[in-house]
Structure formats: C-alpha cells, structure tokens
Design a protein around this motif. Structure first.
Motif, PDB file in Angstrom:
ATOM      1  N   LEU A 116      85.314  41.312 -16.074  1.00 26.71           N
ATOM      2  CA  LEU A 116      84.303  41.022 -17.136  1.00 26.71           C
ATOM      3  C   LEU A 116      84.067  39.734 -16.804  1.00 26.71           C
ATOM      4  O   LEU A 116      82.847  39.336 -16.905  1.00 26.71           O
ATOM      5  CB  LEU A 116      85.707  40.463 -17.804  1.00 26.71           C
ATOM      6  N   GLY A 117      84.803  38.825 -15.784  1.00 25.67           N
ATOM      7  CA  GLY A 117      83.723  37.649 -15.577  1.00 25.67           C
ATOM      8  C   GLY A 117      82.666  37.464 -14.438  1.00 25.67           C
ATOM      9  O   GLY A 117      81.838  36.443 -14.527  1.00 25.67           O
ATOM     10  N   SER A 118      82.811  38.832 -13.925  1.00 19.42           N
ATOM     11  CA  SER A 118      81.703  39.276 -12.711  1.00 19.42           C
ATOM     12  C   SER A 118      80.507  39.517 -13.813  1.00 19.42           C
ATOM     13  O   SER A 118      79.136  39.539 -13.793  1.00 19.42           O
ATOM     14  CB  SER A 118      81.812  39.999 -11.566  1.00 19.42           C
ATOM     15  N   PHE A 119      81.392  40.868 -14.759  1.00 19.37           N
ATOM     16  CA  PHE A 119      80.064  40.908 -16.020  1.00 19.37           C
ATOM     17  C   PHE A 119      79.148  39.886 -16.534  1.00 19.37           C
ATOM     18  O   PHE A 119      78.481  39.724 -16.736  1.00 19.37           O
ATOM     19  CB  PHE A 119      80.289  41.801 -17.166  1.00 19.37           C
ATOM     20  N   VAL A 120      79.816  39.060 -16.919  1.00 24.13           N
ATOM     21  CA  VAL A 120      79.617  37.715 -17.766  1.00 24.13           C
ATOM     22  C   VAL A 120      78.733  36.981 -16.498  1.00 24.13           C
ATOM     23  O   VAL A 120      77.881  36.898 -17.207  1.00 24.13           O
ATOM     24  CB  VAL A 120      80.907  37.002 -17.846  1.00 24.13           C
ATOM     25  N   LYS A 121      78.684  36.847 -15.840  1.00 23.01           N
ATOM     26  CA  LYS A 121      78.097  35.876 -14.732  1.00 23.01           C
ATOM     27  C   LYS A 121      76.859  36.874 -14.293  1.00 23.01           C
ATOM     28  O   LYS A 121      75.320  35.912 -14.651  1.00 23.01           O
ATOM     29  CB  LYS A 121      78.352  35.935 -12.914  1.00 23.01           C
ATOM     30  N   SER A 122      76.710  37.844 -14.852  1.00 22.24           N
ATOM     31  CA  SER A 122      75.088  39.065 -14.253  1.00 22.24           C
ATOM     32  C   SER A 122      74.562  39.073 -15.738  1.00 22.24           C
ATOM     33  O   SER A 122      73.283  39.015 -15.670  1.00 22.24           O
ATOM     34  CB  SER A 122      75.603  40.106 -13.754  1.00 22.24           C
ATOM     35  N   VAL A 123      74.800  38.847 -16.931  1.00 17.75           N
ATOM     36  CA  VAL A 123      74.002  38.627 -18.166  1.00 17.75           C
ATOM     37  C   VAL A 123      74.212  37.348 -18.380  1.00 17.75           C
ATOM     38  O   VAL A 123      73.577  37.357 -19.542  1.00 17.75           O
ATOM     39  CB  VAL A 123      74.975  39.491 -18.885  1.00 17.75           C
ATOM     40  N   LYS A 124      74.318  36.071 -17.820  1.00 17.51           N
ATOM     41  CA  LYS A 124      74.022  34.625 -18.235  1.00 17.51           C
ATOM     42  C   LYS A 124      72.532  34.282 -18.753  1.00 17.51           C
ATOM     43  O   LYS A 124      72.211  33.782 -19.456  1.00 17.51           O
ATOM     44  CB  LYS A 124      74.824  33.772 -17.140  1.00 17.51           C
ATOM     45  N   ALA A 125      72.157  35.321 -17.765  1.00 21.14           N
ATOM     46  CA  ALA A 125      70.267  35.047 -17.719  1.00 21.14           C
ATOM     47  C   ALA A 125      70.358  35.359 -19.451  1.00 21.14           C
ATOM     48  O   ALA A 125      69.164  34.266 -20.117  1.00 21.14           O
ATOM     49  CB  ALA A 125      69.215  35.736 -17.159  1.00 21.14           C
ATOM     50  N   GLN A 126      70.433  36.459 -19.809  1.00 17.11           N
ATOM     51  CA  GLN A 126      70.268  37.314 -21.037  1.00 17.11           C
ATOM     52  C   GLN A 126      71.209  37.145 -21.967  1.00 17.11           C
ATOM     53  O   GLN A 126      70.452  37.230 -23.348  1.00 17.11           O
ATOM     54  CB  GLN A 126      70.049  38.888 -21.127  1.00 17.11           C
ATOM     55  N   ILE A 130      77.626  31.145 -20.757  1.00 14.62           N
ATOM     56  CA  ILE A 130      78.737  31.482 -21.938  1.00 14.62           C
ATOM     57  C   ILE A 130      79.300  31.175 -20.211  1.00 14.62           C
ATOM     58  O   ILE A 130      79.967  31.451 -19.462  1.00 14.62           O
ATOM     59  CB  ILE A 130      78.993  32.551 -22.223  1.00 14.62           C
ATOM     60  N   GLU A 131      80.988  30.225 -21.003  1.00 14.27           N
ATOM     61  CA  GLU A 131      81.657  29.926 -19.645  1.00 14.27           C
ATOM     62  C   GLU A 131      83.260  30.416 -20.428  1.00 14.27           C
ATOM     63  O   GLU A 131      83.700  30.362 -20.953  1.00 14.27           O
ATOM     64  CB  GLU A 131      82.043  28.645 -19.433  1.00 14.27           C
ATOM     65  N   LEU A 132      83.949  31.659 -19.439  1.00 13.44           N
ATOM     66  CA  LEU A 132      85.246  32.252 -20.545  1.00 13.44           C
ATOM     67  C   LEU A 132      86.718  31.698 -19.492  1.00 13.44           C
ATOM     68  O   LEU A 132      87.669  32.519 -19.470  1.00 13.44           O
ATOM     69  CB  LEU A 132      85.390  33.939 -20.252  1.00 13.44           C
ATOM     70  N   GLY A 133      86.479  30.872 -17.813  1.00 13.38           N
ATOM     71  CA  GLY A 133      87.384  30.089 -17.679  1.00 13.38           C
ATOM     72  C   GLY A 133      87.845  31.518 -16.818  1.00 13.38           C
ATOM     73  O   GLY A 133      89.043  31.993 -16.251  1.00 13.38           O
ATOM     74  N   LEU A 134      87.486  32.587 -16.254  1.00 17.06           N
ATOM     75  CA  LEU A 134      87.143  34.117 -15.856  1.00 17.06           C
ATOM     76  C   LEU A 134      87.269  34.298 -13.855  1.00 17.06           C
ATOM     77  O   LEU A 134      86.011  33.256 -13.932  1.00 17.06           O
ATOM     78  CB  LEU A 134      86.452  35.477 -16.702  1.00 17.06           C
ATOM     79  N   GLY A 135      87.773  34.488 -13.526  1.00 21.05           N
ATOM     80  CA  GLY A 135      87.351  34.978 -12.154  1.00 21.05           C
ATOM     81  C   GLY A 135      86.478  35.839 -11.747  1.00 21.05           C
ATOM     82  O   GLY A 135      86.317  36.173 -12.875  1.00 21.05           O
ATOM     83  N   THR A 136      86.169  36.289 -10.544  1.00 28.36           N
ATOM     84  CA  THR A 136      85.131  37.094 -10.769  1.00 28.36           C
ATOM     85  C   THR A 136      85.849  37.918  -8.601  1.00 28.36           C
ATOM     86  O   THR A 136      86.379  37.688  -8.550  1.00 28.36           O
ATOM     87  CB  THR A 136      84.013  36.781 -10.165  1.00 28.36           C
ATOM     88  N   GLY A 139      80.765  42.317  -5.987  1.00 31.31           N
ATOM     89  CA  GLY A 139      80.338  43.037  -6.373  1.00 31.31           C
ATOM     90  C   GLY A 139      80.338  44.617  -7.014  1.00 31.31           C
ATOM     91  O   GLY A 139      80.964  45.930  -7.097  1.00 31.31           O
ATOM     92  N   SER A 140      81.934  43.979  -7.875  1.00 24.22           N
ATOM     93  CA  SER A 140      81.801  45.301  -9.379  1.00 24.22           C
ATOM     94  C   SER A 140      80.937  44.539 -10.271  1.00 24.22           C
ATOM     95  O   SER A 140      81.555  43.737 -10.963  1.00 24.22           O
ATOM     96  CB  SER A 140      82.963  45.255  -9.064  1.00 24.22           C
ATOM     97  N   ALA A 141      80.288  44.953 -11.394  1.00 26.21           N
ATOM     98  CA  ALA A 141      79.784  44.394 -12.700  1.00 26.21           C
ATOM     99  C   ALA A 141      78.919  43.503 -12.547  1.00 26.21           C
ATOM    100  O   ALA A 141      78.462  42.075 -13.786  1.00 26.21           O
ATOM    101  CB  ALA A 141      80.708  44.187 -13.450  1.00 26.21           C
ATOM    102  N   ASP A 142      78.163  43.151 -11.570  1.00 25.98           N
ATOM    103  CA  ASP A 142      77.744  41.865 -11.082  1.00 25.98           C
ATOM    104  C   ASP A 142      76.280  42.139 -10.818  1.00 25.98           C
ATOM    105  O   ASP A 142      75.051  41.819 -10.389  1.00 25.98           O
ATOM    106  CB  ASP A 142      78.284  41.116 -10.380  1.00 25.98           C
ATOM    107  N   SER A 143      75.502  43.236 -10.514  1.00 28.84           N
ATOM    108  CA  SER A 143      74.397  44.153 -10.008  1.00 28.84           C
ATOM    109  C   SER A 143      73.304  43.207 -10.784  1.00 28.84           C
ATOM    110  O   SER A 143      71.859  43.767 -10.230  1.00 28.84           O
ATOM    111  CB  SER A 143      74.046  46.205 -10.115  1.00 28.84           C
ATOM    112  N   GLY A 144      73.433  42.952 -12.625  1.00 27.82           N
ATOM    113  CA  GLY A 144      71.654  43.190 -13.415  1.00 27.82           C
ATOM    114  C   GLY A 144      71.853  43.884 -13.944  1.00 27.82           C
ATOM    115  O   GLY A 144      70.182  43.925 -14.673  1.00 27.82           O
ATOM    116  N   ASP A 145      72.255  45.083 -13.655  1.00 24.13           N
ATOM    117  CA  ASP A 145      71.460  46.893 -14.245  1.00 24.13           C
ATOM    118  C   ASP A 145      72.616  47.059 -15.132  1.00 24.13           C
ATOM    119  O   ASP A 145      74.211  47.121 -15.209  1.00 24.13           O
ATOM    120  CB  ASP A 145      71.965  47.919 -13.003  1.00 24.13           C
ATOM    121  N   LEU A 146      72.186  46.539 -16.616  1.00 26.40           N
ATOM    122  CA  LEU A 146      73.241  46.923 -17.432  1.00 26.40           C
ATOM    123  C   LEU A 146      74.022  47.754 -17.213  1.00 26.40           C
ATOM    124  O   LEU A 146      75.056  47.544 -17.972  1.00 26.40           O
ATOM    125  CB  LEU A 146      72.743  46.295 -18.880  1.00 26.40           C
TER     126      LEU A 146
END
Length: 405
Positions: A116-126, A130-136, A139-146
C-alpha cells in the motif's frame, strides 16, 4: 395525521420503512457473501438502475450483512472530482491496519501495508501529496501503471485477509463516474483476486450505462460480475411499500388512493415515499383517500421540483438544458439521437459532445445504439414544467448550422 410519526422516508439513500420487492437481490447477495467468506468462487455484484430506485439503500443493506458476518467491509462513493486511488487508499489502509491489530504478527499483513505504501508513492502525482507513514516494497505496485499496480495491491489485501481467516468486501457506489482506465483497473484487480481464490468481493452500484462501460473497459467483465437490475416495483410490491408502514399505525390507504399513487409514481420507490409522506401529513384519519392523494400530488411535485430534480437541473449548462428539453418534448421512453437533433434544428454530430457530457453527468444513457433516455424518472415532465419557452427563442444558444434540406 401527526407528522412526528410519519412512517415514510423520502431521501437520498434513506431506507424505507418497508423494503418491498428486493428479496431476491438481497438473497443473491447473501449467497455471494457466504461463498466468498468460505473461500468458494463467486461473482462480484454490480446493482444497476435509474435514480431513485433504491440502489444505495440495497448497497447499505448488503454492507450491513457483510459487517454482521465478520467481513472487513468499506464503502466509497465514486465522483467526478476525486480519482479512484484517492478514494481507495484510506479504506484499504483501514482494512490492513485492522488486520494488523489482530492477535499475532502476520507477514502477509505487513507486506500488504508495504505494498500500500508503494502504491501511494506511485500515484502521488495523480492524487496529490499524501503521507500515511507506511514503508514500501520496491518493485510491487509502484510502476505507475494503475491497472497493474491496483491488481498487485488487491492481491496483497486478499492474501492478508486470507492469512487472518477473514474476508474483505469493497462497496463502490456511483460506479458510472469512474474513468475507463479506473474501471478497467478495478475489473482487472477483482479478476485476479477471483483467479487466486482470495476472500475479497466487490459490490458496486451504478446507473444503467455502467454495464456498457464495464464491457468496454474489459470484455470479460460480463463473466466476472452479476448485474442485478433494480427497477420499478410491481403493483403488488408498490402496494406493500405503501400499506405496510401505515398499517403498523392502524391506518390504511383506500384502493382508489393506491391506484392514484401508482399511476403518478409509476412504481418508483423514491416517489412512493414522497407521495406517502405528503399524503400522511394531509390526511386527518384512516383511510387515506383519493382526495388526500390529489392534494399530495401537488405538494410532492413541488417538493421534487425544489430538491430531487432541481439539484440535477442546476448542474446543467444552458446547452445541456436545451438538449434535455428537446428530449422531453419528444415524449417519454427511448428517443433516437437524430430526432433530438432534428428537434433542435441542427445536425446530429453538432450535439454529440453535449450528449456525451450529459451521459458523463449521469443525466441520460443509451439503452441501445442510437437511443437516448433519461436516467432520472419523471425528469421529462420536470423539464417541460421548468422550460416553457420555445426552443428557438432569442435566449436559445445555437448548436451549429441547421441541417441541409
């Protein structure tokens, strides 16, 4: 009669005192939830219907059942202002943290939080910062491809739930407001979860166009979802929706009164509540009479014009209002797009952008190619009451050149 004990409840998403005619839909939803809870294959559900038929009421009723059955359940409402990730992230965070708070440490849950942290990081531009205090997890859910990232995230949530021996239910109202990409990503994610047999189900609701939008987003959507139709009530169920609430207070409607209400409301649940509410306040005792209903009709229409219809009318541009006025002038039911353009005195292609905009706003839909009709019952009558001026008065904005003769 005493308005303080009026049993009728007209309102957006407000549960009526008698939820008539929806037993089969609720039973099918119960079966789907039970199967998912027991790690058995089941299709997700998308409730489909016009405005005012009670989709949100049913969605909340199914949500209530999911919570009672121990699901980790969340509800979001899609809208035109917020992208899907912005709606999903807080809810999925809530689910994962509730799983993390259970008795023993789970590597699957910890991994879900990192993804979830990786996903948040990948969609920040969109969605903005948003900061949730999560690690990342690199290579998982961080490609930018929704589509790819949401699938990875849903699988991680499903695996975390399975590790905790619970099930997850994600409820999404107003699905028609999702973009094609967002709907495609959601469908892909649910599809992969189903393939892996994970305990996660999607229960959605939307206007009739959501069926076509789902098929357009992914061709296999029709095999992935059940699409229960939430429509007008039968005469039997409409009578029950009117009589049961008042009989609990030792009051009845006369037969003539019920016939009049059914004719005016066409069996739409929201309108049944509105007419019942007004009739109760007018009547001086039992039975509620035909005369009471005739007076109630005037008050109900006035109330609907000021609220239910008006809030939708006020979102329209002048040209959109013209288009809907022309549609209303053609009569109730489905109308050919070319006939609407002809009514406006223009070529069909010149109003295509207006039609597209009205579909996106959820005001109209196309039941079949080339046809157009309202998503809001009785809105045609409202348009005719509200826009009485001729279509070609000086105030009318030109759509384009008149069609060639």
């Amino acid at each position: 009669m005493n308005p303080r004990i009026n049993p009728f409840a007209p309102g957006a998403g407000t549960q009526p005192p008698e939820l008539a005619g929806r037993d089969q839909i609720l039973e099918n939803a119960d079966i789907a939830l039970d199967r998912v809870k027991n790690r058995l294959s089941s299709k997700s559900l998308i409730l489909v219907g016009l405005r005012g038929v009670g989709k949100t009421v049913l969605l909340n009723k199914i949500l209530e059942k999911a919570n009672a059955d121990g699901f980790k359940a969340v509800l979001i409402e899609a809208n035109e202002e917020k992208p899907l990730p912005q709606l999903l992230i807080p809810c999925l965070r809530q689910i994962l943290f509730s799983l993390d708070a259970m008795e023993y440490v789970s590597d699957k849950v910890k991994r879900g939080l990192r993804i979830l942290g990786s996903f948040v990081k990948s969609v920040k531009a969109q969605i903005g910062d948003i900061e949730l205090g999560l690690g990342t997890e690199i290579g998982s859910a961080d490609s930018g491809d929704l589509e790819a990232d949401l699938t990875v995230l849903f699988v991680a949530v499903g695996e975390a739930a399975a590790d905790r021996h619970v099930a997850v239910a994600i409820f999404v109202d107003e699905l028609q407001y999702l973009s094609t990409l967002e709907l495609s990503a959601l469908i892909m994610a649910v599809h992969r979860v189903n393939q892996l047999g994970l305990p996660l189900i999607l229960v959605g609701a939307g206007l009739p166009q959501v069926v076509g939008l789902s098929g357009k987003a992914k061709s296999y959507a029709e095999r992935l979802f059940e699409y229960p139709i939430v429509g007008q009530l039968s005469d039997v169920d409409a009578r029950k929706a009117l009589q049961s609430p008042v009989r609990s207070k030792s009051v009845d409607f006369s037969d003539e009164a019920i016939v009049e209400v059914l004719e005016k409301t066409q069996g739409y649940p929201y309108f049944l509540q509105q007419w019942g509410h007004e009739a109760w306040n007018i009547a001086t005792g039992s039975p509620i009479t035909l005369g009471n209903i005739k007076t109630a009709t005037k008050l109900a229409i006035q109330s609907l014009d000021q609220s239910f219809f008006r809030v939708r009318f006020d979102r329209l541009t002048p040209r959109e209002r013209q288009y809907l006025h022309a549609l209303a002038k053609l009569g109730s039911g489905n109308q050919r797009s070319g006939e609407i353009a002809e009514k406006l005195g223009v070529k069909a292609q010149s109003v295509a952008p207006i039609r597209s905009s009205l579909i996106k706003k959820g005001m109209i839909y196309s039941p079949q190619y080339g046809d157009t009709t309202f998503t809001v019952p009785l809105f045609d009558e409202f348009m005719l009451r509200t826009m009485r001026e001729p279509l070609h008065s000086q105030e009318v904005l030109p759509f384009g050149s008149p069609p060639k003769s």
